[in-house]
Design a protein around this motif. Structure first.
Motif, PDB file in Angstrom:
ATOM      1  N   LYS A  86      16.158  90.591  45.125  1.00 56.22           N
ATOM      2  CA  LYS A  86      16.815  90.540  46.185  1.00 56.22           C
ATOM      3  C   LYS A  86      18.385  90.884  45.890  1.00 56.22           C
ATOM      4  O   LYS A  86      19.052  90.545  44.847  1.00 56.22           O
ATOM      5  N   ILE A  87      18.912  91.575  46.726  1.00 59.04           N
ATOM      6  CA  ILE A  87      20.230  92.215  46.714  1.00 59.04           C
ATOM      7  C   ILE A  87      21.422  91.112  46.491  1.00 59.04           C
ATOM      8  O   ILE A  87      21.290  90.008  47.138  1.00 59.04           O
ATOM      9  N   ASN A  88      22.089  91.333  45.604  1.00 58.76           N
ATOM     10  CA  ASN A  88      23.070  90.241  45.320  1.00 58.76           C
ATOM     11  C   ASN A  88      24.446  90.623  45.991  1.00 58.76           C
ATOM     12  O   ASN A  88      25.262  91.510  45.807  1.00 58.76           O
ATOM     13  N   PRO A  89      24.880  89.811  47.039  1.00 58.36           N
ATOM     14  CA  PRO A  89      26.013  90.352  47.864  1.00 58.36           C
ATOM     15  C   PRO A  89      27.197  90.299  47.264  1.00 58.36           C
ATOM     16  O   PRO A  89      28.239  90.680  47.496  1.00 58.36           O
ATOM     17  N   LYS A  90      27.396  89.455  46.093  1.00 58.28           N
ATOM     18  CA  LYS A  90      28.602  89.445  45.265  1.00 58.28           C
ATOM     19  C   LYS A  90      28.953  90.695  44.511  1.00 58.28           C
ATOM     20  O   LYS A  90      30.086  91.137  44.429  1.00 58.28           O
ATOM     21  N   LYS A  91      27.717  91.471  44.170  1.00 58.27           N
ATOM     22  CA  LYS A  91      27.833  92.862  43.691  1.00 58.27           C
ATOM     23  C   LYS A  91      27.904  93.843  44.519  1.00 58.27           C
ATOM     24  O   LYS A  91      28.820  94.828  44.073  1.00 58.27           O
ATOM     25  N   TYR A  92      27.501  93.676  45.717  1.00 57.16           N
ATOM     26  CA  TYR A  92      27.743  94.689  46.710  1.00 57.16           C
ATOM     27  C   TYR A  92      28.283  93.840  47.879  1.00 57.16           C
ATOM     28  O   TYR A  92      27.365  93.527  48.899  1.00 57.16           O
ATOM     29  N   GLN A  93      29.483  93.491  48.119  1.00 58.43           N
ATOM     30  CA  GLN A  93      29.953  92.776  49.125  1.00 58.43           C
ATOM     31  C   GLN A  93      29.867  93.290  50.423  1.00 58.43           C
ATOM     32  O   GLN A  93      29.688  92.374  51.285  1.00 58.43           O
ATOM     33  N   GLN A  94      29.418  94.365  50.771  1.00 59.01           N
ATOM     34  CA  GLN A  94      29.367  95.027  51.985  1.00 59.01           C
ATOM     35  C   GLN A  94      27.968  94.639  52.511  1.00 59.01           C
ATOM     36  O   GLN A  94      27.794  94.831  53.587  1.00 59.01           O
ATOM     37  N   PHE A  95      27.082  94.353  51.754  1.00 59.77           N
ATOM     38  CA  PHE A  95      25.688  94.356  52.246  1.00 59.77           C
ATOM     39  C   PHE A  95      25.120  93.023  51.861  1.00 59.77           C
ATOM     40  O   PHE A  95      25.509  92.228  50.734  1.00 59.77           O
ATOM     41  N   LYS A  96      24.222  92.624  52.780  1.00 61.64           N
ATOM     42  CA  LYS A  96      23.632  91.382  52.475  1.00 61.64           C
ATOM     43  C   LYS A  96      22.326  91.510  53.022  1.00 61.64           C
ATOM     44  O   LYS A  96      21.803  92.431  53.797  1.00 61.64           O
ATOM     45  N   ALA A  97      21.299  90.751  52.387  1.00 65.08           N
ATOM     46  CA  ALA A  97      19.548  90.918  52.738  1.00 65.08           C
ATOM     47  C   ALA A  97      19.272  90.533  54.416  1.00 65.08           C
ATOM     48  O   ALA A  97      19.945  89.390  54.695  1.00 65.08           O
ATOM     49  N   ASP A  98      18.577  91.245  54.735  1.00 60.10           N
ATOM     50  CA  ASP A  98      18.069  90.648  56.248  1.00 60.10           C
ATOM     51  C   ASP A  98      17.083  89.424  56.021  1.00 60.10           C
ATOM     52  O   ASP A  98      16.607  89.010  54.898  1.00 60.10           O
ATOM     53  N   ASP A  99      17.387  88.557  56.932  1.00 64.24           N
ATOM     54  CA  ASP A  99      16.687  87.349  57.129  1.00 64.24           C
ATOM     55  C   ASP A  99      15.375  87.369  57.725  1.00 64.24           C
ATOM     56  O   ASP A  99      15.165  87.499  59.046  1.00 64.24           O
ATOM     57  N   ILE A 100      14.252  87.806  56.739  1.00 60.85           N
ATOM     58  CA  ILE A 100      13.039  88.154  57.231  1.00 60.85           C
ATOM     59  C   ILE A 100      12.387  87.152  58.028  1.00 60.85           C
ATOM     60  O   ILE A 100      11.716  87.184  58.904  1.00 60.85           O
TER      61      ILE A 100
END
Length: 415
Positions: A86-100
């Motif tokens: 799952k994508i790490n928002p701390k590493k990619y601050q612009q992006f976060k995972a969708d809430d499936i």
């Protein structure tokens, strides 16, 4: 390049977290524990835009897999979501995972479980779910052994049956995945009729069970002064059972059921898809051949090649067809009757079709009404564009009719 739901072209390192919802979701109907290992019965959704947005994509998960299992009779659901990362928002601050889960919960029943053992424990009570409504037809498919199908009508008073309402709400889950722009019906509105198609089968314990494999909803509109005008709303045959003639059987049963009611004026359809138009054309053609052969068979068609008032009136009275649908049936019957190698007969057919296609393009001088669609307005005033448009539409119509006639002949051969 992959386009994320945020409308941003994803950088290369993030593309592994982006996927098509239609490709990662997998459905499976379960009748025994053995079905869990049978990948051949899996099927994918056709639409997910109402759940995951217009692009039908899910972002934030690598190697995502979403399994949705459903018990065939009770329609109890199990949801399993797996992914490698799952994508790490701390590493990619612009992006976060969708809430499936949140997105799916808008449509999945509240009783859906994520516990497989709890899901499978309900298998032992599947035979307790019988059929709902009144049976109006049973049939079998050629080549299928020990399997039969039943069509039931659930009348307007279904809103008083709590068990049915709970079960039907679970059945409606499939709408959003297989009907474009789907919506649930108002179950408190007593003008709805539901036609259910069941498959009768034996479970591992030789108990009789009934699995819903499709349904059609019909809304009863009022027609002045004392008539009803049923409108077909939702049509769904579940993917594992498509391309076997079930839709034709179900729609024919509905027409035969409703045409017995003298208060029914004719049967219409709400925003029909191309697939439904083809199905309705086939059923309408069969009904007219069966119940009105004196008007729609080869000999009378060649004798009176134009659409008559008698055809329109009787097709509405006997088969409950609208005038527009009768007109299409008349064109198909004329094409069936003529010699396709005869240039003069084909010219008459072509003029019949083009006359119908041209009518919506005409300016109403008496009422001074302009056409609502600017594109059609241009066709109405530009002879060259209109000629090209009518030629193109005619080719589409004749190909469509030839497909319907081939299907008609195929089913006639099976009788």
């Amino acid at each position: 390049m992959d386009l994320g739901e945020q409308g941003i072209l994803l950088p290369a390192p993030l593309r592994v977290f982006d996927c098509s919802a239609n490709e990662v979701i997998s459905f499976k109907f379960v009748r025994s524990e053995k079905d869990l290992e049978n990948d051949e019965i899996d099927f994918a959704p056709e639409f997910t835009h109402q759940i995951f947005g217009e692009n039908e994509r899910i972002f934030g998960y690598k190697d995502l897999a979403i399994d949705i299992y459903c018990l065939s009779s009770s329609l109890n659901f199990y949801l399993n979501i797996e992914f490698a990362e799952k994508i790490n928002p701390k590493k990619y601050q612009q992006f976060k995972a969708d809430d499936i889960v949140q997105a799916l919960n808008e449509w999945l029943p509240s009783t859906t479980t994520t516990n497989l053992d709890q899901f499978l424990s309900k298998l032992k009570t599947e035979q307790e779910y019988g059929t709902f409504g009144e049976q109006i037809l049973t049939y079998e498919l050629k080549g299928e052994k020990s399997t039969s199908y039943l069509i039931h009508r659930v009348n307007e008073n279904f809103c008083d049956d709590q068990k049915f309402l709970e079960w039907y709400t679970r059945l409606e889950t499939f709408l959003v995945f297989f009907i474009d722009a789907a919506s649930r019906i108002d179950k408190e509105d007593r003008n709805w009729i539901i036609y259910l198609l069941y498959q009768k089968y034996q479970n591992e314990n030789s108990q009789t069970c009934y699995a819903p494999i499709g349904y059609i909803t019909v809304y009863l509109y009022y027609a002045y002064p004392d008539k009803k005008r049923p409108r077909i709303s939702q049509v769904l045959i579940l993917p594992p059972y498509q391309r076997k003639g079930h839709g034709r059987r179900l729609l024919t049963a509905i027409y035969n059921d409703l045409r017995k009611d003298s208060r029914v004026q004719d049967i219409t359809a709400e925003d029909p898809s191309d697939e439904f138009v083809a199905l309705r054309d086939l059923v309408s053609l069969e009904l007219c051949h069966k119940y009105l052969p004196d008007l729609f068979s080869k000999e009378p068609m060649l004798k009176t090649p134009r659409l008559t008032k008698e055809m329109v009136v009787k097709a509405q009275d006997v088969c409950k067809l609208t005038r527009q649908e009768t007109r299409r049936v008349h064109e198909m019957c004329f094409l069936q009757a003529i010699n396709k190698s005869d240039d003069e007969q084909m010219k008459r057919f072509r003029l019949l079709v083009k006359q119908r296609l041209f009518e919506p393009l005409q300016f109403d001088k008496r009422r001074r009404l302009q056409l609502a669609d600017p594109a059609l307005e241009a066709l109405a005033t530009d002879p060259e564009k209109r000629k090209k448009y009518l030629a193109t539409q005619y080719e589409y119509v004749i190909e469509h009719y030839q497909n319907i006639i081939r299907a008609f002949n195929k089913y006639q051969d099976r009788i």
